[in-house]
Scaffold this motif. Structure first.
Motif, PDB file in Angstrom:
ATOM      1  N   ILE A  22       1.009  -0.971   0.249  1.00  0.00           N
ATOM      2  CA  ILE A  22      -0.167  -0.042   0.133  1.00  0.00           C
ATOM      3  C   ILE A  22       0.954   1.484  -0.036  1.00  0.00           C
ATOM      4  O   ILE A  22       1.895   1.480   0.819  1.00  0.00           O
ATOM      5  N   PHE A  23       0.548   2.575  -0.499  1.00  0.00           N
ATOM      6  CA  PHE A  23       0.692   3.389  -0.834  1.00  0.00           C
ATOM      7  C   PHE A  23       0.246   4.730  -0.853  1.00  0.00           C
ATOM      8  O   PHE A  23      -0.948   4.259  -1.221  1.00  0.00           O
ATOM      9  N   LYS A  24       0.604   6.116  -0.329  1.00  0.00           N
ATOM     10  CA  LYS A  24      -0.294   6.942  -0.145  1.00  0.00           C
ATOM     11  C   LYS A  24       0.648   8.074  -1.485  1.00  0.00           C
ATOM     12  O   LYS A  24       2.043   8.214  -1.362  1.00  0.00           O
ATOM     13  N   PRO A  25       0.170   8.486  -2.180  1.00  0.00           N
ATOM     14  CA  PRO A  25       0.499   9.374  -3.132  1.00  0.00           C
ATOM     15  C   PRO A  25       1.307  10.967  -2.598  1.00  0.00           C
ATOM     16  O   PRO A  25       2.400  11.289  -3.210  1.00  0.00           O
ATOM     17  N   SER A  26       0.657  11.401  -1.353  1.00  0.00           N
ATOM     18  CA  SER A  26       1.721  12.739  -0.369  1.00  0.00           C
ATOM     19  C   SER A  26       2.954  11.814  -0.339  1.00  0.00           C
ATOM     20  O   SER A  26       3.546  13.222  -0.105  1.00  0.00           O
ATOM     21  N   VAL A  27       3.265  10.232  -0.299  1.00  0.00           N
ATOM     22  CA  VAL A  27       3.944  10.785   0.365  1.00  0.00           C
ATOM     23  C   VAL A  27       5.315  10.126  -0.863  1.00  0.00           C
ATOM     24  O   VAL A  27       4.874   8.828  -1.826  1.00  0.00           O
ATOM     25  N   ALA A  28       6.194  10.911  -0.881  1.00  0.00           N
ATOM     26  CA  ALA A  28       7.277  10.270  -2.259  1.00  0.00           C
ATOM     27  C   ALA A  28       8.102   9.343  -2.116  1.00  0.00           C
ATOM     28  O   ALA A  28       9.611   9.599  -1.879  1.00  0.00           O
ATOM     29  N   SER A  29       7.892   8.338  -1.609  1.00  0.00           N
ATOM     30  CA  SER A  29       8.420   6.823  -1.921  1.00  0.00           C
ATOM     31  C   SER A  29       8.497   5.961  -2.455  1.00  0.00           C
ATOM     32  O   SER A  29       7.042   5.913  -2.058  1.00  0.00           O
ATOM     33  N   ALA A  30       8.849   5.309  -2.216  1.00  0.00           N
ATOM     34  CA  ALA A  30       8.550   3.656  -2.664  1.00  0.00           C
ATOM     35  C   ALA A  30       7.895   2.990  -2.038  1.00  0.00           C
ATOM     36  O   ALA A  30       7.385   2.958  -0.512  1.00  0.00           O
ATOM     37  N   PRO A  31       6.201   1.800  -1.925  1.00  0.00           N
ATOM     38  CA  PRO A  31       5.149   1.349  -1.495  1.00  0.00           C
ATOM     39  C   PRO A  31       6.168   0.260  -0.557  1.00  0.00           C
ATOM     40  O   PRO A  31       7.179  -0.800  -1.686  1.00  0.00           O
ATOM     41  N   GLY A  32       5.718  -0.481   1.041  1.00  0.00           N
ATOM     42  CA  GLY A  32       7.221  -1.320   1.492  1.00  0.00           C
ATOM     43  C   GLY A  32       8.365  -0.700   1.813  1.00  0.00           C
ATOM     44  O   GLY A  32       8.849  -0.552   3.102  1.00  0.00           O
ATOM     45  N   SER A  33       8.263   0.818   1.660  1.00  0.00           N
ATOM     46  CA  SER A  33       9.389   1.803   2.375  1.00  0.00           C
ATOM     47  C   SER A  33       9.302   1.931   3.807  1.00  0.00           C
ATOM     48  O   SER A  33       8.234   1.534   3.941  1.00  0.00           O
ATOM     49  N   VAL A  34       9.960   2.746   4.361  1.00  0.00           N
ATOM     50  CA  VAL A  34       9.831   2.965   6.032  1.00  0.00           C
ATOM     51  C   VAL A  34       8.849   4.325   5.825  1.00  0.00           C
ATOM     52  O   VAL A  34       7.240   4.206   6.596  1.00  0.00           O
ATOM     53  N   SER A  35       8.686   4.947   5.587  1.00  0.00           N
ATOM     54  CA  SER A  35       7.924   6.547   5.717  1.00  0.00           C
ATOM     55  C   SER A  35       6.588   5.944   4.694  1.00  0.00           C
ATOM     56  O   SER A  35       5.297   6.569   5.438  1.00  0.00           O
ATOM     57  N   GLN A  36       5.990   5.060   4.429  1.00  0.00           N
ATOM     58  CA  GLN A  36       5.651   3.861   3.223  1.00  0.00           C
ATOM     59  C   GLN A  36       4.509   3.474   3.744  1.00  0.00           C
ATOM     60  O   GLN A  36       3.213   3.678   4.699  1.00  0.00           O
ATOM     61  N   VAL A  37       5.231   2.903   4.817  1.00  0.00           N
ATOM     62  CA  VAL A  37       4.230   1.960   6.303  1.00  0.00           C
ATOM     63  C   VAL A  37       3.611   2.252   7.286  1.00  0.00           C
ATOM     64  O   VAL A  37       2.816   2.259   7.486  1.00  0.00           O
TER      65      VAL A  37
END
Length: 450
Positions: A173-188
């Motif tokens: 899962i990813f949020k478009p407002s977060v500039a990182s790939a799905p599965g990254s620490v920021s996205q999770v």
């Protein structure tokens, strides 16, 4: 206009740094830092005018607001059912049966309580439907969504208003407002925060599936485990039939309960009597083999423990333990050498708990010691249909254990006729069909069975 800045984030533990470093200061992992873009808004505020403190007396408790998942073993592990508005994280190796378990529970909850949404970021609706047909899942209140955009998922939740939501898995899962790939620490982290806020505000129960690393640990930042209410671990081998669901964290119940399942063509089947399963292929009165009783939460379980001791010419003998703590094994070996003068320094020692169960605590100390002696002396245990329970101290004494009466009752139901227990536990045991032998020392137990 919000300002943007670049930070480097460790993909293992979430440690943030203003510059790239080779080794993470937080977890020690090499080459784990990834550059991520973050936005800052100085004028942003988190003040909610509707937030106010409440007297604890006037707050309604949600303890009794639980959903029955229709799976007794899952209810047991969760502490009596799925709490309304809770956030549960489940992990396990690929192919272990996580999605199967969740799809079965989702169908049961949909039949009893209302709409359930199953969100999959790894499979299409047709693939989930194929599994649902095999599991005989056909509830009109179960909805399937194949999506990885967090905003789309939240819009569907807003429109559908489900009672229960499954996210499979959080790493997709990813949020478009977060500039990182799905599965990254920021996205999770951001997606989990969004899920948690939605669940608490709307009273929706969430189940989140998480991947595991090659070492079998939960993938993603450690903060994910702190955010959720419960963490479940699904254990077992894909080549074996039995699966064990274990609680690592639970804010609504104990963490010592386990659930036992059997995997077959129709999905996961509950195992109501684990003792019968673990002792199904047991051959009694074999060298190095003995049955012990343990407690997993409030459930007594009988398992077979096997020991193999063989002489070796190697300078450093092997000590291999499967299902038993290696430190506990070394402690018992030291007591046997010191108090009973039995040499293990020139022998390889292998210990295995049949069925793949991991033993925690000291319930199996006495049984393990007797199995080791039986193997090294090549002697069978003289007493027929016997189990042994008890803790061994460093001075060679057999110390009492808790819940000994429950273990005796379980052994009685399973057809055992003899049991060796600590002498201080013997007086509290009431049984009409079993012979109870109380021992105060390890030497006394050895003289009793050999």
């Amino acid at each position: 206009m919000p300002k943007s800045k670049t930070t480097f984030v460790c993909q293992e533990c979430g440690y943030e740094s203003l510059k790239w470093v080779g080794k993470c200061p937080g977890c020690g992992t090499w080459n784990s830092f990834v550059e991520e873009l973050t936005k800052q808004n100085k004028n942003s505020t988190f003040l909610d005018k509707n937030s106010e403190s409440k007297c604890i007396v006037n707050i309604k408790s949600g303890e009794h607001e639980r959903y029955n998942t229709g799976i007794k073993e899952l209810n047991r592990v969760l502490g009596g059912g799925l709490v309304r508005g809770s956030l549960t994280l489940i992990s396990g190796s690929p192919g272990i049966g996580k999605s199967t378990l969740l799809l079965q529970s989702a169908n049961n909850i949909a039949e009893k309580y209302g709409k359930v949404l199953y969100v999959s970021g790894e499979e299409s609706e047709e693939q989930i439907k194929m599994r649902g047909d095999r599991l005989k899942v056909a509830s009109n209140n179960l909805f399937i969504l194949s999506e990885i955009n967090m905003e789309v998922i939240m819009n569907q939740i807003e429109q559908l208003e489900p009672k229960f939501v499954i996210i499979d898995s959080i790493q997709t899962i990813f949020k478009p407002s977060v500039a990182s790939a799905p599965g990254s620490v920021s996205q999770v982290r951001e997606c989990a925060n969004e899920i948690m806020r939605t669940g608490k505000l709307k009273g929706i129960s969430f189940f989140i599936v998480a991947h595991v690393t090659k070492q079998g640990e939960l993938a993603g930042p450690r903060v994910l485990e702190h955010m959720v209410d419960s963490v479940l671990s699904f254990e077992g081998e894909r080549t074996e039939e039995f699966r064990i669901l274990r609680t690592i964290k639970n804010r609504f119940g104990t963490t010592s309960e386990i659930g036992v399942f059997e995997m077959n063509e129709e999905g996961l089947i509950e195992v109501d009597n684990p003792s019968n399963v673990f002792l199904e292929e047991t051959s009694f009165k074999q060298e190095g083999s003995i049955v012990i009783g343990i407690m997993e939460g409030t459930r007594p379980i009988l398992v077979e423990i096997q020991a193999l001791v063989s002489e070796t010419k190697a300078i450093m003998p092997r000590r291999t333990a499967v299902g038993v703590d290696s430190s506990r094994l070394n402690l018992i070996l030291a007591v046997l050498e010191k108090k009973l003068k039995i040499p293990f320094y020139n022998c390889d020692v292998y210990v295995n708990v049949v069925g793949g169960l991991d033993i925690a605590g000291t319930f199996g100390d006495l049984g393990l010691a007797l199995a080791l002696i039986s193997s090294i002396k090549s002697k069978k245990i003289n007493i027929d249909k016997m189990i042994a329970v008890g803790e061994i101290g460093l001075t060679g004494e057999v110390r009492p254990i808790s819940y000994c009466d429950r273990i005796v009752n379980e052994a009685e139901k399973m057809g055992f006729t003899n049991i060796i227990v600590p002498v201080r536990n013997k007086g509290k045991i009431k049984t009409n069909t079993m012979n109870v032998f109380g021992v105060s020392s390890l030497r006394e137990a050895v003289n009793k069975v050999f």
